[in-house]
Design a protein around this motif. Sequence first.
Motif, PDB file in Angstrom:
ATOM      1  N   LYS A   1     -15.824 -22.684   3.883  1.00  8.41           N
ATOM      2  CA  LYS A   1     -17.076 -22.000   3.356  1.00  8.41           C
ATOM      3  C   LYS A   1     -17.769 -21.276   4.573  1.00  8.41           C
ATOM      4  O   LYS A   1     -18.899 -21.539   5.274  1.00  8.41           O
ATOM      5  N   GLY A   2     -17.805 -19.948   3.854  1.00  6.83           N
ATOM      6  CA  GLY A   2     -18.699 -18.690   4.115  1.00  6.83           C
ATOM      7  C   GLY A   2     -18.432 -18.444   5.217  1.00  6.83           C
ATOM      8  O   GLY A   2     -18.628 -17.900   5.879  1.00  6.83           O
ATOM      9  N   LEU A   3     -17.192 -18.835   5.860  1.00  4.44           N
ATOM     10  CA  LEU A   3     -16.690 -17.989   7.149  1.00  4.44           C
ATOM     11  C   LEU A   3     -14.933 -17.142   7.105  1.00  4.44           C
ATOM     12  O   LEU A   3     -14.489 -18.417   6.034  1.00  4.44           O
ATOM     13  N   LEU A   4     -15.012 -16.080   7.474  1.00  3.48           N
ATOM     14  CA  LEU A   4     -13.503 -15.555   7.225  1.00  3.48           C
ATOM     15  C   LEU A   4     -12.941 -15.469   8.360  1.00  3.48           C
ATOM     16  O   LEU A   4     -13.462 -14.914   9.853  1.00  3.48           O
ATOM     17  N   HIS A   5     -11.906 -15.695   8.806  1.00  3.79           N
ATOM     18  CA  HIS A   5     -11.180 -15.857   9.977  1.00  3.79           C
ATOM     19  C   HIS A   5     -10.117 -14.504   9.955  1.00  3.79           C
ATOM     20  O   HIS A   5      -8.659 -15.673  10.021  1.00  3.79           O
ATOM     21  N   LYS A   6     -10.012 -13.537   9.871  1.00  2.00           N
ATOM     22  CA  LYS A   6      -9.152 -12.289   9.630  1.00  2.00           C
ATOM     23  C   LYS A   6      -8.437 -11.789  11.338  1.00  2.00           C
ATOM     24  O   LYS A   6      -7.343 -11.568  11.491  1.00  2.00           O
ATOM     25  N   TYR A   7      -9.682 -11.854  11.797  1.00  2.00           N
ATOM     26  CA  TYR A   7      -8.867 -11.210  13.045  1.00  2.00           C
ATOM     27  C   TYR A   7      -8.959 -12.165  14.888  1.00  2.00           C
ATOM     28  O   TYR A   7      -9.550 -12.963  14.575  1.00  2.00           O
ATOM     29  N   GLN A   8      -8.454 -12.010  15.614  1.00  2.82           N
ATOM     30  CA  GLN A   8      -8.363 -13.226  16.485  1.00  2.82           C
ATOM     31  C   GLN A   8      -9.447 -13.946  17.601  1.00  2.82           C
ATOM     32  O   GLN A   8     -10.606 -14.813  17.174  1.00  2.82           O
ATOM     33  N   SER A   9      -9.838 -12.581  17.966  1.00  4.27           N
ATOM     34  CA  SER A   9     -11.644 -12.331  18.469  1.00  4.27           C
ATOM     35  C   SER A   9     -12.477 -12.810  17.657  1.00  4.27           C
ATOM     36  O   SER A   9     -13.940 -13.022  18.545  1.00  4.27           O
ATOM     37  N   ARG A  10     -12.666 -12.680  16.573  1.00  4.06           N
ATOM     38  CA  ARG A  10     -14.138 -12.521  16.069  1.00  4.06           C
ATOM     39  C   ARG A  10     -13.980 -13.520  14.260  1.00  4.06           C
ATOM     40  O   ARG A  10     -12.941 -12.933  14.019  1.00  4.06           O
ATOM     41  N   VAL A  11     -14.863 -13.390  14.267  1.00  2.00           N
ATOM     42  CA  VAL A  11     -14.819 -14.136  12.852  1.00  2.00           C
ATOM     43  C   VAL A  11     -15.948 -14.212  11.846  1.00  2.00           C
ATOM     44  O   VAL A  11     -16.839 -12.281  12.383  1.00  2.00           O
ATOM     45  N   LEU A  12     -16.415 -13.810  10.554  1.00  2.00           N
ATOM     46  CA  LEU A  12     -17.315 -13.257   9.855  1.00  2.00           C
ATOM     47  C   LEU A  12     -18.070 -14.090   8.815  1.00  2.00           C
ATOM     48  O   LEU A  12     -17.175 -15.146   8.573  1.00  2.00           O
ATOM     49  N   LEU A  13     -19.299 -14.037   8.518  1.00  2.00           N
ATOM     50  CA  LEU A  13     -19.926 -14.888   7.616  1.00  2.00           C
ATOM     51  C   LEU A  13     -20.363 -14.144   6.442  1.00  2.00           C
ATOM     52  O   LEU A  13     -21.163 -13.154   6.715  1.00  2.00           O
ATOM     53  N   THR A  14     -19.988 -14.405   5.364  1.00  2.00           N
ATOM     54  CA  THR A  14     -20.438 -14.257   4.443  1.00  2.00           C
ATOM     55  C   THR A  14     -21.865 -14.849   3.941  1.00  2.00           C
ATOM     56  O   THR A  14     -22.266 -15.720   3.550  1.00  2.00           O
ATOM     57  N   ILE A  15     -23.083 -14.290   4.739  1.00  6.50           N
ATOM     58  CA  ILE A  15     -23.897 -15.509   4.404  1.00  6.50           C
ATOM     59  C   ILE A  15     -24.766 -15.241   3.487  1.00  6.50           C
ATOM     60  O   ILE A  15     -26.312 -15.891   3.267  1.00  6.50           O
ATOM     61  N   THR A  16     -24.867 -14.224   2.105  1.00  6.99           N
ATOM     62  CA  THR A  16     -25.336 -14.123   1.709  1.00  6.99           C
ATOM     63  C   THR A  16     -24.648 -12.867   0.271  1.00  6.99           C
ATOM     64  O   THR A  16     -23.147 -12.419   1.115  1.00  6.99           O
ATOM     65  N   GLY A  17     -24.472 -13.405  -0.566  1.00  8.32           N
ATOM     66  CA  GLY A  17     -23.112 -12.364  -2.120  1.00  8.32           C
ATOM     67  C   GLY A  17     -24.576 -11.330  -2.526  1.00  8.32           C
ATOM     68  O   GLY A  17     -23.511 -10.948  -3.163  1.00  8.32           O
TER      69      GLY A  17
END
Length: 335
Positions: free
Chosen positions: A96-112
């Motif tokens: 929840k709150g984390l997208l992992h599309k690329y190997q070395s990095r993750v993306l956090l949706t800290i707000t909508g």
Amino acid sequence: MINHLITQKNWQTQLSEAITSVDELLSILQLESMRAEVYVPKHFELRVPRGFVAKMAIGDRNDPLLKQVLPDQQEQINVTGYVADPLSENTQNPVKGLLHKYQSRVLLTITGACAIHCRYCFRQHFDYSANMPTADAKENIINYINANPEVNEVILSGGDPLNVTNRRLFSWLDTLESLPQITTIRLHTRLPLVIPARLDATLLERLSQSRCHIVMVIHCNHANELDAPTAEYLQRTRAAGVTLLNQAVLLKGVNDTLDAQVQLSQRLFTSGVLPYYLHVLDKVAGAAHFDSSEQAAIELYWSLLASLPGYLVPKLVRELPNKPFKVPIDIYSNS
């Protein structure tokens, strides 16, 4: 130029006073005659800060900044191939709150939340309510990163990560900086263009103190977004040691000409920002009227290469679902 009465207010006040009424926006711009061409959307309403509106030309229905934010009746037309989740992000959401599309990095949706609602936004249908990282989710995010040692960069996104308070943002920075494997923290944000005052002294001081490389990727589509006060805030940010990059979206009727793209790259450079990506449009439902053909994008790109030094030419890319990288557009395919 931005109205100084607006920019003298702090960023939180400017955020709270954003325009949400189509009628008010058209009245300010003296474009009441356009009322029949627009509508009031329910799921993704109008939102635009007054300082950004002040950069628009009065009486110009084709103003490139206005076109990015004014709801258009064309959004209601169902077009084959344009879908709610064009990047299949709902399948790349392991925590929840984390997208992992690329190997070395993750993306956090800290707000909508965003300060501005861009009509071509690829996340306008995203279920933020199901992806806001609560206190418990934050611990799960940390555990996920620890369990994936190849992750060395975290992207703070949303929504817009600068839409949250300094206190909340700094808490995330503290957490990520405590993880030895993280070397770079990236912020993807539109706030510096629509409410430049968000780049306040408190924020810049905190970013300058980070043990991590801080990269701020702004989202600017047109040179008119970069007036003198905005450029000054960006230059201060660069002086604080923040790497500044820009990603733009190629939008029909907004920035799909050579002159618009050249001016954008040149003004970005003057403001201390390097062009990074030029995205062809993500095929999100409701935004088909902004799309240009890939052939038109390629022809424009060849002209850009001939007109600008290489360091001012952004990479022409498309983001595709389930690809572990941004996909470069093959500019040789029809050359």
